[in-house]
Write a protein that holds these residues in place. Structure first.
Motif: not given
Length: 277
Positions: A201-204, A208-209, A55-58
């Motif tokens: 909030k946890l999965i986001l 993001e990390k 996969l690509q970033p994002g």
């Protein structure tokens, strides 16, 4: 294997025919379809294995385990349809047999089908023949529910072990069937007693990390059902892109884990087994 590719192509054709009228730029949508080669099997997902999909970033692959679950999976499908998103559903055979119309709806709406055993046992430490029989029964039950009939081999070449608890012998057997074993790169920990807002909030934060990856969710969990519409909206706002995986030709292509990688799931499984003994 060619039947798997043709089936995936047919589903994608149906989706692409409907997409222009239903999906506008305001929806998250699917950025690309990734054919996953399955010849010779293989394993992906950094929580368990030292490699993952290329996969690509994002980019994000959404996967749901343990369904179909009447009263929950319908809402998951509705939320995905509202954002024109496609996911992969790793179904438990007994649940698919108990809700065949719902299982068939998942495929009819263009999502990818995978297997998650018949009864969801922890297979590490289980006798090989017993574990293989549970997996095979799961293949049969899901195929009958989704496709109307089952053959000697699974119709779709994607499998995820319950609790990610694989064994070398089972891995080798699945590889002989050209089945790819899926772990996950990130999970929402929705088996914990958390609120929908906490899960969101946890999965986001985790995505993001990590900058994306294969995400594990459960369509049997009310908290996941509740947070899913907002989760999809947030993915759009944060410029994440959805990738749908389908069976493809050739061998599996992967990218390696970063330096210093260790298996988080093996560490958890070993700790649980130590406590039991």
């Amino acid at each position: 294997m060619m039947k798997c590719v043709l089936l995936a192509a047919a589903l994608l054709c149906a989706f692409s025919t409907a997409a222009p009228a239903a999906c506008g730029p305001e929806t998250l949508g699917v950025s690309r379809v990734l054919p996953v080669g399955t010849v010779g099997g293989g394993e992906v997902g950094l929580k368990t294995y030292p490699q993952t999909l290329a996969l690509q970033p994002g980019e994000v692959v959404l996967t749901f385990d343990d369904g179909p679950s009447p009263g929950h999976t319908e809402k998951v499908l509705d939320a995905l349809a509202a954002q024109c998103v496609k996911a992969t559903f790793f179904m438990i055979g007994s649940n698919a047999a108990g809700a065949p119309a719902l299982a068939a709806r998942v495929a009819r709406e263009g999502h990818t089908i995978g297997y998650h055993s018949m009864t969801h046992p922890t297979m590490r430490g289980m006798a090989f023949e017993r574990a293989r029989a549970d997996i095979e029964n799961g293949f049969q039950a899901v195929d009958k529910a989704v496709f109307g009939k089952a053959g000697e081999r699974p119709r779709q070449p994607f499998f995820r072990f319950p609790g990610f608890a694989d064994t070398p012998q089972l891995d080798a057997w699945l590889a002989s069937l050209d089945v790819v074993i899926f772990g996950a790169d990130q999970w929402a920990s929705d088996w914990e007693p958390e609120s929908p807002d906490t899960e969101l909030k946890l999965i986001l934060a985790r995505l993001e990390k990590s900058k994306g990856g294969i995400v594990l969710l459960h369509d049997i969990q009310p908290r996941t059902v509740a947070m899913l519409p907002q989760f999809l909206q947030e993915l759009k706002k944060r410029s994440f892109r959805i990738v749908q995986i389908v069976p493809g030709p050739g061998p599996l292509e992967t990218q390696p884990a970063p330096p210093g990688w260790t298996s988080e799931t093996n560490r958890i499984i070993d700790k649980q087994r130590t406590r039991q003994h």
